[in-house]
Design a protein around this motif. Structure first.
Motif, PDB file in Angstrom:
ATOM      1  N   ARG A  46     -71.416 -83.713 -23.589  1.00  0.00           N
ATOM      2  CA  ARG A  46     -70.311 -84.541 -23.066  1.00  0.00           C
ATOM      3  C   ARG A  46     -70.729 -86.008 -23.087  1.00  0.00           C
ATOM      4  O   ARG A  46     -71.822 -86.377 -22.652  1.00  0.00           O
ATOM      5  N   VAL A  47     -69.830 -86.834 -23.611  1.00  0.00           N
ATOM      6  CA  VAL A  47     -70.031 -88.275 -23.668  1.00  0.00           C
ATOM      7  C   VAL A  47     -68.860 -88.946 -22.970  1.00  0.00           C
ATOM      8  O   VAL A  47     -67.701 -88.638 -23.265  1.00  0.00           O
ATOM      9  N   GLU A  48     -69.142 -89.840 -22.027  1.00  0.00           N
ATOM     10  CA  GLU A  48     -68.087 -90.599 -21.352  1.00  0.00           C
ATOM     11  C   GLU A  48     -68.016 -91.999 -21.943  1.00  0.00           C
ATOM     12  O   GLU A  48     -69.031 -92.587 -22.333  1.00  0.00           O
ATOM     13  N   CYS A  49     -66.796 -92.525 -22.021  1.00  0.00           N
ATOM     14  CA  CYS A  49     -66.550 -93.800 -22.697  1.00  0.00           C
ATOM     15  C   CYS A  49     -65.729 -94.731 -21.807  1.00  0.00           C
ATOM     16  O   CYS A  49     -64.924 -94.284 -20.987  1.00  0.00           O
ATOM     17  N   LEU A  50     -65.930 -96.020 -21.997  1.00  0.00           N
ATOM     18  CA  LEU A  50     -65.037 -97.030 -21.434  1.00  0.00           C
ATOM     19  C   LEU A  50     -63.944 -97.333 -22.438  1.00  0.00           C
ATOM     20  O   LEU A  50     -64.020 -96.952 -23.604  1.00  0.00           O
ATOM     21  N   ASP A  51     -62.894 -98.039 -21.996  1.00  0.00           N
ATOM     22  CA  ASP A  51     -61.850 -98.430 -22.926  1.00  0.00           C
ATOM     23  C   ASP A  51     -62.348 -99.561 -23.824  1.00  0.00           C
ATOM     24  O   ASP A  51     -63.460-100.058 -23.665  1.00  0.00           O
ATOM     25  N   TRP A  52     -61.511 -99.969 -24.762  1.00  0.00           N
ATOM     26  CA  TRP A  52     -61.948-100.928 -25.784  1.00  0.00           C
ATOM     27  C   TRP A  52     -62.335-102.285 -25.205  1.00  0.00           C
ATOM     28  O   TRP A  52     -63.070-103.045 -25.836  1.00  0.00           O
ATOM     29  N   THR A  53     -61.891-102.598 -23.971  1.00  0.00           N
ATOM     30  CA  THR A  53     -62.258-103.882 -23.362  1.00  0.00           C
ATOM     31  C   THR A  53     -63.593-103.808 -22.648  1.00  0.00           C
ATOM     32  O   THR A  53     -64.022-104.794 -22.045  1.00  0.00           O
ATOM     33  N   GLY A  54     -64.238-102.645 -22.685  1.00  0.00           N
ATOM     34  CA  GLY A  54     -65.492-102.499 -21.960  1.00  0.00           C
ATOM     35  C   GLY A  54     -65.305-102.428 -20.460  1.00  0.00           C
ATOM     36  O   GLY A  54     -66.191-102.789 -19.694  1.00  0.00           O
ATOM     37  N   GLY A  55     -64.134-101.952 -20.023  1.00  0.00           N
ATOM     38  CA  GLY A  55     -63.855-101.822 -18.595  1.00  0.00           C
ATOM     39  C   GLY A  55     -63.413-103.104 -17.923  1.00  0.00           C
ATOM     40  O   GLY A  55     -63.435-103.200 -16.689  1.00  0.00           O
ATOM     41  N   GLN A  56     -62.942-104.092 -18.717  1.00  0.00           N
ATOM     42  CA  GLN A  56     -62.533-105.375 -18.130  1.00  0.00           C
ATOM     43  C   GLN A  56     -61.112-105.347 -17.574  1.00  0.00           C
ATOM     44  O   GLN A  56     -60.758-106.195 -16.758  1.00  0.00           O
TER      45      GLN A  56
END
Length: 292
Positions: A46-56
């Motif tokens: 399992r890999v967790e990701c932020l959105d394309w803004t890097g969580g901004q």
């Protein structure tokens, strides 16, 4: 047999930006960027990701907050992973990595962040969430299966197998655009202009049924529409099309005698869907009033 529990390989805290995460994240591919985790082929992880803004961006941010996104700090999605074969030897340049997506979904407490974007149809995901994956290493597979498109044998592009997703649609309304912009200027075989015209034609058409053009724009960002380059032989025009499944609407949006029905579907929420463009690039304005 009980379902396998995925290995929690990379976790993120969606309340923090990318540069404050415990596990280093990356926003580019380069051989000098060290791996942050390792798996063997066949492992379910399992890999967790932020959105394309890097969580901004958060779900309660205003249009002014969105303008403050630091574009030099975007596309921090997750951390690079080292994949090893069954013998424990890491994948090397020239090996082909086969990746199977087994599951995906939102991170708890960040369901809004899961409403992100797909870079390409059935392809790369740029939203906050988790992926459960399995990998297989094909030694020397790049040369066996892919044709280089550059000076190096590694200049190859990926290929995808589309998952058997449901529902499947059989009826589509297709909008066409050619490489002639709103001013009547022709752009020689410019597929970008052609596709933009197809999208604007769709927005204009559906807005006649009572939705605002901003609402249609948002609909196109998340509905299962299909955009295609449909013709490059009609020189000097490129032709692009955008297909929308008819079944996603609660009314029949095909043309009929008497004109389209309008009324209660028109919704306005102040200036939520409006923003200004501060860039220096060329802008296209729809003569019907929807600027892009």
């Amino acid at each position: 047999m009980a379902p396998r529990t995925p290995i929690p390989l990379i976790t993120v805290d969606h309340t923090k930006p990318a540069w404050e995460q415990e596990t280093p994240l990356h926003n580019r591919w380069h051989p000098d960027i060290p791996a942050v985790a390792e798996v063997k082929e066949g492992d379910l992880f399992r890999v967790e990701c932020l959105d394309w803004t890097g969580g901004q961006i958060k779900d309660d941010d205003s249009a002014e907050d969105v303008k403050k996104v630091d574009l030099s700090q975007v596309h921090y999605l997750s951390g690079p992973i080292r994949v090893c074969g069954a013998d424990g030897t890491p994948a090397q340049p020239g090996d082909l990595l086969c990746v199977e997506m087994c599951n995906l979904g939102p991170l708890p407490g960040d369901e809004w962040g899961f409403t992100g974007t797909f870079d390409r149809d059935n392809g790369a995901i740029e939203m906050s969430g988790f992926l459960e994956l399995k990998c297989e290493v094909l030694r020397g597979g790049t040369e066996q299966y892919l044709t280089p498109m550059g000076p190096s044998k590694l200049n190859v592009n990926p290929l995808f197998e589309i998952s058997p997703l449901e529902p499947r649609f059989s009826e589509w309304l297709v909008f066409e655009g050619i490489s002639v912009d709103e001013t009547g200027r022709q752009h020689y075989l410019d597929a970008t202009v052609a596709y933009k015209r197809a999208v604007l034609n769709c927005i204009d058409y559906l807005s006649k049924f009572g939705w605002t053009k901003q609402q249609v724009y948002l609909l196109l960002s998340c509905c299962p529409c299909e955009g295609r380059i449909s013709g490059i032989v009609d020189v000097p025009n490129a032709v692009a099309t955008l297909a929308i499944p008819i079944a996603i609407f609660d009314i029949d949006v095909r043309p009929k005698k008497g004109g389209p029905p309008t009324g209660p579907r028109l919704m306005t929420r102040g200036d939520v869907a409006k923003c200004t463009y501060d860039g220096q690039g060329v802008t296209f304005r729809n003569p019907c009033g929807c600027g892009h």
